[in-house]
Design a protein around this motif. Sequence first.
Motif, PDB file in Angstrom:
ATOM      1  N   LYS A  21       0.115   0.755   6.478  1.00  0.00           N
ATOM      2  CA  LYS A  21       1.226   0.603   7.681  1.00  0.00           C
ATOM      3  C   LYS A  21       2.595   0.878   7.044  1.00  0.00           C
ATOM      4  O   LYS A  21       2.844   0.354   6.166  1.00  0.00           O
ATOM      5  CB  LYS A  21       0.906  -0.502   8.412  1.00  0.00           C
ATOM      6  CG  LYS A  21      -0.563  -0.514   8.943  1.00  0.00           C
ATOM      7  CD  LYS A  21      -0.868  -1.754  10.033  1.00  0.00           C
ATOM      8  CE  LYS A  21      -2.103  -1.840  10.645  1.00  0.00           C
ATOM      9  NZ  LYS A  21      -2.277  -3.000  11.537  1.00  0.00           N
ATOM     10  N   SER A 235      -0.275  -6.765   8.575  1.00  0.00           N
ATOM     11  CA  SER A 235      -0.921  -5.283   8.541  1.00  0.00           C
ATOM     12  C   SER A 235      -2.480  -5.713   8.702  1.00  0.00           C
ATOM     13  O   SER A 235      -3.013  -4.686   9.277  1.00  0.00           O
ATOM     14  CB  SER A 235      -0.784  -4.902   7.308  1.00  0.00           C
ATOM     15  OG  SER A 235       0.930  -4.654   6.862  1.00  0.00           O
ATOM     16  N   ARG A 242       2.274  -2.307  13.567  1.00  0.00           N
ATOM     17  CA  ARG A 242       2.487  -1.209  12.991  1.00  0.00           C
ATOM     18  C   ARG A 242       3.437  -1.107  11.853  1.00  0.00           C
ATOM     19  O   ARG A 242       3.183  -0.095  11.052  1.00  0.00           O
ATOM     20  CB  ARG A 242       2.243   0.110  13.716  1.00  0.00           C
ATOM     21  CG  ARG A 242       1.329   0.300  14.523  1.00  0.00           C
ATOM     22  CD  ARG A 242       1.040   1.879  15.164  1.00  0.00           C
ATOM     23  NE  ARG A 242       2.241   2.444  15.621  1.00  0.00           N
ATOM     24  CZ  ARG A 242       2.837   2.440  16.788  1.00  0.00           C
ATOM     25  NH1 ARG A 242       2.062   2.196  17.933  1.00  0.00           N
ATOM     26  NH2 ARG A 242       3.837   2.875  17.147  1.00  0.00           N
TER      27      ARG A 242
END
Length: 377
Positions: A21, A235, A242
Amino acid sequence: MVDLAAFDANADALVSRAAGKPLRVASKSVRARDLLSRVLARPGWRGVMAFTLPEAIWLARTGISDNVLVAYPTADRGALAELAADPALAAAVTLMVDDPGQLDLVDAVCPPGRRPPLRVCLDLDASWRPLGGRVHLGVRRSPVHSAGAAGTFAAAVAGRPGFRLVGLMSYEAQIAGLGDAPPGQAVRGAAIRVAQRGSYRELLDRRAAAVAAVREHADLEFVNGGGTGSVAATSADPRSPRSPPARAVRADALRRVPCLAPTPAAFFACAVVRRPAPGLATVLGGGWIASGAAGASRLPRPWLPAGLRLLGAEGAGEVQTPVTGAVATTLRVGDRVWFRHAKAGELCERVNELHLVDGDEVVATVPTYRGEGRAFL
């Protein structure tokens, strides 16, 4: 001085914890454009989380990033007018909001019919309030705490011309910024870890519900969660965040954060100017105190030569700082004592330049925000 090998290693370690991410770099923990560009050029990093709107405008105009999220609400009318007058800026900068009064202020500066739609991000308060709200764990940030409140506010934004709700932010300071192993405080550390686990479980469900409620009224581009100490945990949440912000590339000394042991990367040096007694040396300056709740954790830490410590009765002073320890006996007038600031970014408010070191060589000298004549807070 910034150790580039340590800086890069910290950036890569955070990316590995983010598990694919994207990470935003928190500019207030760097405060030097050359270093912001350096980290943004590395894989896994995307965008800046700025601390003021004038700073965000400056970073966008100078090409540091076209994806700048302002982490805190603004009441800077001049900066709002500049943002509203420039479609390119309006597309690059996202404002933080959590109160209709903030939207009213923007409209008062520049009515919606006379500006491009401004990008806004809803700040969802991530503090934990167990026992029916009788206990509050975390910072007191946004008034928007529940999923219902988030949906209501999102509907209000969607119903107002001149704004576009593109993101949701939820910073869990009680997890990301609170050390889970304070030195010499085993019982407190255990209590912190228990509270962090409870807070994390509660936030996963509440944040997911808030995202769903907001998405009924807005097409969200991002959900920004977490911080240095909770990159891995944030994450791992499959339902919402995100883009966790990260602050540890400069490895401050304030406390050990959970699941992360950054390499010391930023230092400052003070010259020995006195030898007041055997076992003592006094340096000029050194009292660069970090923000937050006053206490020993906000003091700079003597780093090199190893074995030095501050005096409990004096701490770090504005114009002089005594240090003690066996090695202090070997220090002479003119020698340097190297310190770590408790918050790496705040170090840049004290100096004009950073010397970038690769191995034992200074490879560049770059300006800080201050060195470029910029002071944002």
